[in-house]
Scaffold this motif. Sequence first.
Motif, PDB file in Angstrom:
ATOM      1  N   GLN A  77      -8.733   4.255  -5.480  1.00 27.73           N
ATOM      2  CA  GLN A  77      -9.565   5.447  -5.339  1.00 27.73           C
ATOM      3  C   GLN A  77      -8.720   6.635  -4.854  1.00 27.73           C
ATOM      4  OE1 GLN A  77     -11.855   6.571  -1.798  1.00 27.73           O
ATOM      5  NE2 GLN A  77     -13.555   5.522  -2.805  1.00 27.73           N
ATOM      6  N   ASP A  78      -9.093   7.845  -5.279  1.00 26.72           N
ATOM      7  CA  ASP A  78      -8.286   9.030  -4.984  1.00 26.72           C
ATOM      8  C   ASP A  78      -8.001   9.211  -3.498  1.00 26.72           C
ATOM      9  OD1 ASP A  78      -7.735   9.810  -7.493  1.00 26.72           O
ATOM     10  OD2 ASP A  78      -9.005  11.597  -7.524  1.00 26.72           O
ATOM     11  N   LEU A  79      -9.026   9.103  -2.647  1.00 28.03           N
ATOM     12  CA  LEU A  79      -8.808   9.319  -1.213  1.00 28.03           C
ATOM     13  C   LEU A  79      -7.915   8.228  -0.628  1.00 28.03           C
ATOM     14  CD1 LEU A  79     -12.336  10.527  -0.032  1.00 28.03           C
ATOM     15  CD2 LEU A  79     -10.274  11.895  -0.415  1.00 28.03           C
ATOM     16  N   HIS A  80      -8.036   7.009  -1.137  1.00 28.77           N
ATOM     17  CA  HIS A  80      -7.149   5.939  -0.669  1.00 28.77           C
ATOM     18  C   HIS A  80      -5.722   6.171  -1.150  1.00 28.77           C
ATOM     19  CE1 HIS A  80     -10.845   3.070  -0.274  1.00 28.77           C
ATOM     20  NE2 HIS A  80     -10.796   3.992   0.677  1.00 28.77           N
ATOM     21  N   ARG A  81      -5.579   6.715  -2.364  1.00 28.59           N
ATOM     22  CA  ARG A  81      -4.232   7.026  -2.857  1.00 28.59           C
ATOM     23  C   ARG A  81      -3.594   8.121  -2.007  1.00 28.59           C
ATOM     24  NH1 ARG A  81      -2.769  11.086  -5.880  1.00 28.59           N
ATOM     25  NH2 ARG A  81      -4.902  11.514  -6.594  1.00 28.59           N
ATOM     26  N   ILE A  82      -4.375   9.132  -1.644  1.00 28.76           N
ATOM     27  CA  ILE A  82      -3.838  10.208  -0.800  1.00 28.76           C
ATOM     28  C   ILE A  82      -3.428   9.656   0.548  1.00 28.76           C
ATOM     29  CG2 ILE A  82      -4.468  12.346   0.390  1.00 28.76           C
ATOM     30  CD1 ILE A  82      -6.321  12.935  -2.011  1.00 28.76           C
ATOM     31  N   TYR A  83      -4.249   8.771   1.106  1.00 27.42           N
ATOM     32  CA  TYR A  83      -3.892   8.152   2.390  1.00 27.42           C
ATOM     33  C   TYR A  83      -2.634   7.296   2.241  1.00 27.42           C
ATOM     34  CZ  TYR A  83      -3.998   5.036   6.393  1.00 27.42           C
ATOM     35  OH  TYR A  83      -3.644   4.316   7.510  1.00 27.42           O
ATOM     36  N   ALA A  84      -2.574   6.497   1.161  1.00 28.62           N
ATOM     37  CA  ALA A  84      -1.407   5.639   0.947  1.00 28.62           C
ATOM     38  C   ALA A  84      -0.137   6.469   0.810  1.00 28.62           C
ATOM     39  CB  ALA A  84      -1.619   4.772  -0.296  1.00 28.62           C
ATOM     40  N   ARG A  85      -0.235   7.611   0.137  1.00 32.79           N
ATOM     41  CA  ARG A  85       0.937   8.483   0.008  1.00 32.79           C
ATOM     42  C   ARG A  85       1.359   9.026   1.366  1.00 32.79           C
ATOM     43  NH1 ARG A  85       0.171  13.538  -3.793  1.00 32.79           N
ATOM     44  NH2 ARG A  85      -0.985  14.248  -1.974  1.00 32.79           N
ATOM     45  N   ALA A  86       0.366   9.316   2.230  1.00 38.26           N
ATOM     46  CA  ALA A  86       0.690   9.826   3.563  1.00 38.26           C
ATOM     47  C   ALA A  86       1.408   8.770   4.390  1.00 38.26           C
ATOM     48  CB  ALA A  86      -0.580  10.291   4.267  1.00 38.26           C
ATOM     49  N   HIS A 100     -10.552  -3.245   1.114  1.00 39.26           N
ATOM     50  CA  HIS A 100     -11.163  -2.146   0.350  1.00 39.26           C
ATOM     51  C   HIS A 100     -10.220  -0.984   0.094  1.00 39.26           C
ATOM     52  CE1 HIS A 100     -14.896  -4.316   0.982  1.00 39.26           C
ATOM     53  NE2 HIS A 100     -14.602  -4.358   2.268  1.00 39.26           N
ATOM     54  N   PHE A 101      -8.905  -1.216   0.170  1.00 42.22           N
ATOM     55  CA  PHE A 101      -7.975  -0.191  -0.283  1.00 42.22           C
ATOM     56  C   PHE A 101      -7.870  -0.192  -1.810  1.00 42.22           C
ATOM     57  CE2 PHE A 101      -6.338  -0.634   4.099  1.00 42.22           C
ATOM     58  CZ  PHE A 101      -6.355   0.707   4.458  1.00 42.22           C
ATOM     59  N   LEU A 143       0.836  -1.203   0.000  1.00 47.10           N
ATOM     60  CA  LEU A 143       0.000   0.000   0.000  1.00 47.10           C
ATOM     61  C   LEU A 143       0.869   1.251   0.000  1.00 47.10           C
ATOM     62  CD1 LEU A 143      -2.838   1.221   0.135  1.00 47.10           C
ATOM     63  CD2 LEU A 143      -2.628   1.204   2.628  1.00 47.10           C
ATOM     64  N   ARG A 144       1.940   1.242   0.776  1.00 43.51           N
ATOM     65  CA  ARG A 144       2.824   2.409   0.795  1.00 43.51           C
ATOM     66  C   ARG A 144       3.454   2.623  -0.579  1.00 43.51           C
ATOM     67  NH1 ARG A 144       4.459   0.067   5.760  1.00 43.51           N
ATOM     68  NH2 ARG A 144       6.487  -0.510   4.911  1.00 43.51           N
ATOM     69  N   ARG A 145       3.808   1.533  -1.250  1.00 43.49           N
ATOM     70  CA  ARG A 145       4.378   1.662  -2.590  1.00 43.49           C
ATOM     71  C   ARG A 145       3.341   2.221  -3.565  1.00 43.49           C
ATOM     72  NH1 ARG A 145       6.138   3.103  -6.485  1.00 43.49           N
ATOM     73  NH2 ARG A 145       7.410   2.058  -8.049  1.00 43.49           N
ATOM     74  N   LEU A 146       2.109   1.770  -3.422  1.00 44.19           N
ATOM     75  CA  LEU A 146       1.051   2.276  -4.295  1.00 44.19           C
ATOM     76  C   LEU A 146       0.837   3.772  -4.104  1.00 44.19           C
ATOM     77  CD1 LEU A 146      -1.581  -0.590  -3.964  1.00 44.19           C
ATOM     78  CD2 LEU A 146      -0.256  -0.025  -5.989  1.00 44.19           C
ATOM     79  N   GLY A 147       1.114   4.260  -2.912  1.00 43.34           N
ATOM     80  CA  GLY A 147       0.954   5.682  -2.651  1.00 43.34           C
ATOM     81  C   GLY A 147       1.901   6.548  -3.447  1.00 43.34           C
ATOM     82  N   THR A 148       2.960   5.955  -3.964  1.00 44.38           N
ATOM     83  CA  THR A 148       3.919   6.734  -4.761  1.00 44.38           C
ATOM     84  C   THR A 148       3.570   6.737  -6.238  1.00 44.38           C
ATOM     85  OG1 THR A 148       5.398   4.852  -5.150  1.00 44.38           O
ATOM     86  CG2 THR A 148       5.712   6.104  -3.106  1.00 44.38           C
ATOM     87  N   VAL A 149       2.552   5.964  -6.647  1.00 42.45           N
ATOM     88  CA  VAL A 149       2.135   5.910  -8.039  1.00 42.45           C
ATOM     89  C   VAL A 149       1.149   7.030  -8.280  1.00 42.45           C
ATOM     90  CG1 VAL A 149       1.006   4.533  -9.815  1.00 42.45           C
ATOM     91  CG2 VAL A 149       2.480   3.432  -8.120  1.00 42.45           C
TER      92      VAL A 149
END
Length: 660
Positions: A625-634, A607-608, A569-575
Motif C-alpha cells: 500500500q502507498d502509505l506503507h511504501r512511504i513508511y518503508a522508504r523512510a 499488515h505491511f 521491509l526496508r528493501r521494499l521501500g526502495t521499490v
Amino acid sequence: MIEFRLIGPVELWVEQRRVDLGPARQRGILAALLVEPERATSIQLLIDRVWGDSPPGDARGVIYTYIARLRRLLADATEHTGTPVSVHRDPAGYRIDIGPDMVDLFRFRRLLERARTAPADDPRRRDWLSQALALWRGDALAGLNSDWAERFRESLLPQKYEALTEWADTELGLGRTDSVVGPLRQALLEAPLSEPLHERLLYALYSGGRRAEALNQYEYMRRTLASELGADPGPGLQSMQHLMLQGKPLTSLYCPVAVGAGRPEVRHEGSGALSGTGPSAADALPGVPAQRPGEAAPVPAAPVTSGPDLLPMGYADFCGRDQETEWVCAELTSDATGMAPLVAISGGPGVGKSALAINTGHRLRRSFPDGRLYVDLRGSGTRPADPRDVLGRLLRALGTDAAAIPESLDERAEVYRNRLTGCRVLVVLDDARDEEQVQPLLPGGPGCAVMVTSRTLLSGLAGARFTLLRELLPAQGVEMLARIVGRARVQREQQAAVGLARYCCGLPLTLRAVANRLISHPHWTLRRMLERISDEDHRLDELAYGTLDLRASLELSYRRLTPAASRLLRRLGTVHGGAGQTLVPGPDLGPDDAAYADAFDQLVDHHFLQVAGQDSAGRILYRLQDLHRIYARAVARRGPVLCGGIRPAPLDVGPESLSA
C-alpha cells in the motif's frame, strides 16, 4: 520527587523546588511532549502546537534548539533523583521518558477512574475525588497562548466539571450540603451555562434549609440561559423549581449505583431529573420520610441497575462497515455452540478495529442487559496491560469488594468467571497483544460474549470466529470526511474529497487526521489540503494530527518484526511503483530463500504487505500500500538495506492479481 504540572501553569517541581523551564514556547514544546508521553511527537506536530498557522521560516531549527535546551535542563534537574528524565528522538519524532506518576494530569485521570470503578459505598471514593480536584491549580497550560493550548484547555474543562459533580454527589449523598455550595458557586463563575452544576447547587441549598437562596439561584440561572442561549432550563431543573415552590422534598435525585460504575445515579423518570412532579413526587420512593425545610435529604436506597457499562462513547463518523457489523452481531448473539461466542477482529494500524468493536457493542446493548465491559489492553504499545491488573479492574466494576479480590492471576480469573456465571455480559477486549494476554479474561460459560481486536490474527483462541478488517473504499472515505467536516463543504469540492480519500488509502485513522486538520483550519479548502499531502516526502507528517498518527502506529508494528523481516521491509521501500503495484520475490534468493519467504509471511501478518493473488507461474504476488511504501522508504533511509532479490512485477500478471 519529580512532578510535572499541566493543570495550571506548566511547571516542573523536583523535591519541592520549582525548576525554571524557560520561555513560553519552550514550555509549550515540553507540554506537547508530556500530554502523550508514550507516543513520539513529530516535528511538524510540535510546530503546529507551538505556532499554529504562523510558524517562523526556520521553525525546525528553533525546535531543535529548544529540544537541546530541554534535554540539558531536565538532565541537570533530575539526574540526582534516581529517576532521570530525558527526551529521546526516534524515527517518528520526539518522546519524553517519564514515570507514570510524574504528571498531574495523569494522576487526576487515574484518581477519577479509581473513584468511578470503585463500589458506590466505598468511603475512599470521596477522598479520591477530593485529591483529583485538588490537583487543579487554575487553567490548564496557563501561560501558553497557542491555538493548540487553548483547544487543549477547553477539552479538559468537561473532565474537571465531571469530577466536581461526582464529588458533589458523594457529599450530598452523605448529607454534607454546606461543603459543596462554595466549590459549585466558584465553578459556575467559569461555566455559568452548566446545568449539572446548577442542579447540584440547587439541591444543596434547598436540602440545607436555604429555600429562598435556592429559588433565587434558579431565577438567576433561568435569566442567564435565556440571555446567553435563548433557552429555558431543562425539564429536570423545572421539576426541581416546581417542588421547591411547593416545599416538597427532593429525595429522588441522588441514588448510589448498586453495581460497579461508582457514580451516583441521576434518575430520569417522568419529565426530568426527578422521579415525578407535583404532589406524587415523594411517593416515588416508598418508605422515605418527607423532608422538612431545614433538614438534609435522606439518602434513598440503591436502585436495581442493569450492571456496569464501561464502553467508551461510540464513533459518530463510523461508516462503511455495515456488512462487518451485521456479521459480528450475528456471531455474538448466536448460541449454536452452547458456549460464549468469541469474535476476533484483526487488521492493520488505523483500519478501524476499535471503532467497529465499540460501535457494535453499543448496538448490542439490549442483547446483554447485565453489563458491557471494555478494556484497552494496549497490546500494540510498549507497555501492554497486565491481565492480573485488568481482572482487578473488571472485578471492581462488577461490584466485587476490593478486599475480596485475590492476589494471584489464576484466582482472580476464577472469581471473574464465577462472577459472570449466569449473566448476559458483553466483554470487549481492545488492542490485544497475544492469546496469553486474552485467555484469562474470557468468561467460562454461555450467556456472555467476547469481542477481541488485535493487529495480529489470534489463531490460538479456541472456538473463535475471525474476521480481517480491510481499508474503506474511496466512496466510503468521502462519506466519512463528509460526516466529520460537513457534507456541504465536501460537496463543494467533490473531486478534491475523492483525492483526499485516495491519499488516505482508506484508513479511518488518516481520514480523521485530515478531517481534524480541516476542522481546525476552517479557512482551508479541500484543494489546499490535497496539495499539502500530495508530496510523498511530507505526507505522513500531514496525515498526523494529535494522537492520530499513522507513522507512530506503524513504528510500533515495525519494532515487533524479526531482523530479516525488517530488512525486507526496508528493501521494499526502495521499490518504486504506482498505485496498485504488485511485487513478487525474485527467483535468485540463494540459500536464504526459506527464511526470506518467512519474512514475507511476517510482513503479511503485521499488515505491511497484502497478498494480491498469484501470477501465471503460481508465485505469490504481494501488494505494498502507498502509505506503507512511504513508511518503508523512510525507514530504509535509516540504515543499509541488506537483502535483495525483489523486483517489481508487471501489472498484467494475470487475472488473479488484484492490480490487473
